[in-house]
Design a protein around this motif. Structure first.
Motif, mmCIF file in Angstrom:
data_model
loop_
_atom_site.group_PDB
_atom_site.id
_atom_site.type_symbol
_atom_site.label_atom_id
_atom_site.label_comp_id
_atom_site.label_asym_id
_atom_site.label_seq_id
_atom_site.Cartn_x
_atom_site.Cartn_y
_atom_site.Cartn_z
ATOM 1 N N UNK A 33 0.847 -1.202 0.000
ATOM 2 C CA UNK A 33 0.000 0.000 0.000
ATOM 3 C C UNK A 33 0.881 1.249 0.000
ATOM 4 N N UNK A 34 1.934 1.231 0.813
ATOM 5 C CA UNK A 34 2.812 2.399 0.875
ATOM 6 C C UNK A 34 3.523 2.605 -0.465
ATOM 7 N N UNK A 35 4.064 1.521 -1.027
ATOM 8 C CA UNK A 35 4.817 1.629 -2.269
ATOM 9 C C UNK A 35 3.937 2.075 -3.434
ATOM 10 N N UNK A 36 2.762 1.471 -3.541
ATOM 11 C CA UNK A 36 1.907 1.755 -4.702
ATOM 12 C C UNK A 36 1.163 3.080 -4.561
ATOM 13 N N UNK A 37 1.197 3.671 -3.381
ATOM 14 C CA UNK A 37 0.462 4.933 -3.213
ATOM 15 C C UNK A 37 1.051 6.044 -4.080
ATOM 16 N N UNK A 38 2.245 5.848 -4.614
ATOM 17 C CA UNK A 38 2.816 6.895 -5.474
ATOM 18 C C UNK A 38 2.029 7.027 -6.781
ATOM 19 N N UNK A 39 1.203 6.046 -7.096
ATOM 20 C CA UNK A 39 0.381 6.142 -8.288
ATOM 21 C C UNK A 39 -0.920 6.902 -8.051
ATOM 22 N N UNK A 40 -1.078 7.412 -6.850
ATOM 23 C CA UNK A 40 -2.346 8.014 -6.409
ATOM 24 C C UNK A 40 -2.217 9.541 -6.358
ATOM 25 N N UNK A 41 -3.272 10.242 -6.779
ATOM 26 C CA UNK A 41 -3.336 11.690 -6.538
ATOM 27 C C UNK A 41 -3.539 11.937 -5.043
ATOM 28 N N UNK A 42 -3.088 13.066 -4.530
ATOM 29 C CA UNK A 42 -3.317 13.377 -3.111
ATOM 30 C C UNK A 42 -4.675 14.036 -2.878
ATOM 31 N N UNK A 43 -5.316 14.470 -3.970
ATOM 32 C CA UNK A 43 -6.602 15.179 -3.858
ATOM 33 C C UNK A 43 -7.774 14.209 -3.939
ATOM 34 N N UNK A 44 -8.784 14.425 -3.115
ATOM 35 C CA UNK A 44 -10.003 13.610 -3.159
ATOM 36 C C UNK A 44 -11.142 14.387 -3.798
#
Lengths: 288, 288, 288, 288, 288, 288
Positions: free
Chosen positions: C46-57
């Motif tokens: 989860x930590x590693x793959x979170x870089x593929x995620x936008x920080x905005x909801x």
């Protein structure tokens, strides 16, 4: 007896170029992908796996073998230079639209849309775009790059200006991008329930349809580089395509299938089916 | 102390053959599969993975350990000869129905249904078939073959004639097959919403249920050789099975799980769960 | 120039411990898993793959970069001893709640919840638990073990007693467990439609939220060790989290992601997204 | 006609327990695995995949169908408690050796060897051990645990004392472990070239053979949790087994196959082949 | 501008049929495979993945682009009928040899060799066969079938009689098969060290080369349905091919690549490389 | 108590930058990869999976925990622009060499070597390069690109001129490239048997070592984008590294691990082991 050459096409697409209404081609490019690359293998996978597909559509009661579609294979694109790759795509699209045919492009990352759309805009300056996607793709630059999967729809906007682009399904992006979409374009977040209201507005206008397959929920379409939960169902997307085919569609693309993340090959099969349904529906409505 | 033999059954199926109401067996055959083979590994996977399953059903409040089910393992079938494989399946089914028990077969490609159905028809000439599938399977021959996954339901039709077969979920086939289904059988395309209307018609009639698991949408069941988007949900299929169990079911099969396309093993787990629910529901209603 | 150390956090979680409102940590433990192990790799994925995620909801219009969250990495837990592992989790949680912060734990198998909940109960004796899961986890012992993924919620019950625990989504377990849940706790089988009725009852009470991600249907979340068809949709779970965030949440966990069964990585991406949404929603409501 | 039960054995192992010379059983345990679990699925995979194997050995010109081997299936072992699991293994082994038969165990993580070896030592106090492995497994405790895959050979040493254990292939461990092996046992690092010198020393002595399959180079055997490059070739390991079978072998195990890391299934096929070769060679030499 | 058709060939094989020395074609058949099917996808995978290959050989200093090779694609073969499939292969081969060209076939399961060899024997009654394989394939029937992957070399033997077939690498089969090979043919078990002695015997004789890629050790070639440890290295096989190319080769096949067991695609890449090396070497020696 | 940040390093690399002899960093770039991308995930995989590795080397009897190595994590590199990515790598390397430390880079595609080597050449104009690879990488341009994985060693040659580069293991490329290598550099095709002759020539000269891990045979290292059979064994490569560490090494890189083609993770484990061995050997020899 002379043996024949090995000609590989999307299933049932056996027309010659001259006779064709629609020209299919692949744009295997993914060099600006910032997260998980692999969409370069999308067009080839769709063509190869289409042999598992029936040519008949029980949705529109048409058959690919009765449509006039020419499959010219995949472009050979340079890796590492988005600019040159987009030029190749532009040239191919230009040829097709100048011959009065509809280009149907299989990506590749979403960036490829800009190459095709540039040629479309030159031919149809009043073109509108319908954009299905999970991601806004409206950044002005991305990690310093002007041409990128994260900026591609902004580049298209730059060509056509305000109120020409209709977004559906968007659910990931920076806050600025969502604000931009609301101010300058027309946006429905998460889903495509408002499509029915949009369609009458586009009647008689030239329309380009660009579908990032990740607009679908990953339950339906896991085989893509940046799956984004909370999306559109397959049936809603298929229904939308069947409805949009009644517009004056001047070009269309399907992109972002990444076969290496599709180990069950169900996403590839889905992309094949959407390709078939799009090609038949565009043909049936063009013939009207 | 004497060590015991390694007897492997579907979880909770511990009855002897003599005591049993239902007899489970596998038909690991996929030689006519024209696209992606692998369903031969289906029955073994379902049996092996069933150890991850509870024996209790919170849907029907029954428990497998209270049912009388005998699991006789998988048939040893010849590869490369559909005719001989179907004969083996026929023999096994014949034995079971002659002993007054219900055969419950795990495929294998869908072709295996014809072997079981032949034996059923001999015992119950008035049998009706309920058929869940994505594919019509109604071709008369396929690539010159009379016995094939693409012709199996046509072969069953040949045994029972008009208006005995009810199709649900069909969404892939040649146009002729859909026309045939409408003229000679009863068909609902894409889904199973009309099942409630069909059930009263089948009251007191012997019914054979054949479920090609690809009737489900690939979002629920990707682990199959020819995934076909736009299908039935798991809950709709489970509800259908629970309802159909109130009929006079004289045989049933579940087929087309292909474990090598199920890398998360979620499709195998689903097939296990449907097997449990079917076995418990058939037992509870038989006991009434 | 001095090169910096390689500090790895969930995307956008850049607060110091002192400034933080929420403290994120991983509990990579799966030693009691009886079927398919692998959730030990969940927090790291989860930590590693979170870089593929936008920080905005786009759901709550908040941004992770504006939240005060400290990510302290994963605990180092002993394999083969649930007791010692739970003690480590208890200690970490105790520290966090004593400093007036909210612990947010990523599992690991569900057993880890008991370690955190013990510390929570000491600080908030009147705490209630909301429990999303496919499995009852209410056995008193399992294969002779007192501390197990199959007993974890019973252990939590032992701490707080009757009518403090609300179950949603349960659809697998022994009959006794379902009976226990109905008599001593509050249970909705299969789904979470009654959450709206439960929320007013919990107003102003301290609440601990534990989410076994397998509460979702495997179509949305195949990447887990014991997928159980017939579950909650992603959107229903997300909506539930956004609603629950208005309660006085004193701790939360998400668990049971098993990356090795998530070859498309779509389940990991989903877990990342739920983590982001939870963190932002908890922050926005805490700030009120 | 009565249908038979589904008895599953390693291919060709059809003897009754009473008649058998060798008793095969599985020990599906991996709870202390500190890195990548999954060897619990090893014994079942070997049994299932053995159907792809011929029963005849072109190496020793023997045939499994002529050997007297009983396959009693897998033990049911508690997860999360190494102590209780090892007790179960001890009991099974004790029974087998007391009946004058040779136990042949399929792991599971290497820890399982201690359970079997304890029973062997009671029966044959003068037993020597030949140990093939990539890892030393000679720590005294590991993360505080006394019974662990990293301590298992130290535990065996504690039972038999100095100069009874012969290590081959070791190439991973702490420095202390290598020093211990050199001082108290006999060690060849990286390979097994000195086996020929060791064999005469063991003539007429009872010998237990324990083979961690990761002794092989990962090019030959990638399907294991901790692959360690620079190891023994398949042919060297097979030759070693054929040679060792001439000793007075009183027990043997093969362990650490992890099927989930063996997607081509070539490692499982290799483990099946080594099992066949071991069983035939042990039988042929016992009969002399 | 007219767009061109999508002609897909093995890399660098751009000759017309008329000009060609060698004609490449695929035989995608695997219906008699008794264990793990999938070789039907072999020829297509080799053609598609060959784009990752250089056309130049640093081994023989030749270049595919300078060879005269025509790639006529894959045959369309009926599944479920070995007899009809072999007839199609026979016809294709017959055409090629009658036009004075060398057929080069990519399988498919090994059974396909019999279709090609039948046509070869008619043209070259004195043909000898060199056979690289892990498996004997010398059963007379298999599960009652006369045409099967396990009987294919026996069928070829039936055409040419004693002392015409040279086996290399065999290490799996029934005892009878090994005895037959020794009495009627020439066999080297496990490896190919005696090839140098065989080559002079075959000087000036027409030779057909059939290579079951599983002759290699699975460390080099895991991507096949029945991997058999203890085989030939890649370099030994390549060297053998380069040497055999000096014979009067009248036909050749490479078979048994199963792409679905080749997730790293390294086995497919190896098959591509062997295809390139074979095609160049055959050309260079034919030109002499 | 204050919780600590989540600092992730290659196992055992705990030195501060100031104290360090060697500085490790990752260069996650693969935008010019023309075939199968994915090496961008290499450095992160090596760091993450190194936790499965012992810190002690039984080959050189050293221990990582006694070496002074600083791990500064991965560079953040722009996708789609090789030029800008190489500038970032150049800057990082420049800083490290200016501080008198040895840069140790983990790729990424091989192109990254040029960024590091440029900085090395500025500091050590007389530097020689030892190059292990399957591919020549000596094209002058590739698909029109000057900076590419297929041109990288030609770019390095442009900086240092004739007779400074020593190639080992090359076995794929255009004919011109092999000719160039022979005329301007020093080349051993296929293997590295002549290394012993080269080492004395390089005594006291600054040496940069660049290792494309695909120099190894795919049996040892399948996890790379362009596997090329017929390569170096793991032990030969390890021996070569241990020998080369006695030279005056001023920089080193390991590249082209592609984790998505390494489903068993054995290639990643091998890359971790080679990294450990290189770091220890460089340290031990530097300390002399």
């Amino acid at each position: 007896m002379k043996l024949t050459e090995n000609i590989v096409t999307f299933v049932g697409c056996k027309s010659s170029y001259e006779d064709s209404d629609i020209v299919l081609f692949g744009a295997p490019f993914d060099s600006t992908t910032s997260y998980r690359p692999g969409t370069r293998f999308g067009p080839s996978a769709i063509r190869t796996e289409s042999i598992g597909l029936e040519t008949y559509s029980p949705y529109s009661d048409g058959d690919l073998t009765e449509c006039k579609i020419f499959d010219s294979g995949d472009l050979v694109l340079p890796f590492g230079s988005a600019e040159r790759a987009l030029d190749e795509i532009y040239d191919r699209t230009k040829n097709i639209v100048n011959d009065g045919k509809i280009p149907f492009m299989l990506g590749g990352e979403h960036t490829v849309t800009f190459g095709a759309f540039r040629a479309i805009v030159e031919k149809y300056p009043d073109v509108h775009m319908i954009h299905f996607d999970a991601h806004t793709d409206l950044r002005d630059t991305y990690y310093g790059e002007y041409l990128s999967h994260a900026t591609v729809i902004k580049r298209c906007y730059d060509l056509v200006g305000d109120k020409k682009i209709y977004h559906f399904g968007l659910r990931s992006g920076a806050k600025d991008e969502f604000v931009f979409a609301q101010e300058h374009n027309t946006i429905e977040k998460h889903s495509c329930k408002t499509l029915d209201k949009v369609l009458p507005l586009l009647k008689d206008k030239p329309v380009y349809i660009t579908i990032d397959l990740d607009c679908m929920d990953p339950s339906f379409f896991p085989g893509t580089g940046t799956p984004e939960s909370g999306g559109i169902s397959f049936m809603d997307l298929l229904d939308s395509i069947l409805k949009m085919s009644h517009l004056k569609v001047v070009g269309m693309d399907l992109n972002e299938l990444s076969p290496m993340y599709d180990l069950s090959q169900a996403s590839t099969a889905l992309a094949c089916k959407l390709t078939r349904e799009s090609l038949i529906a565009l043909t049936l409505n063009r013939q009207k």
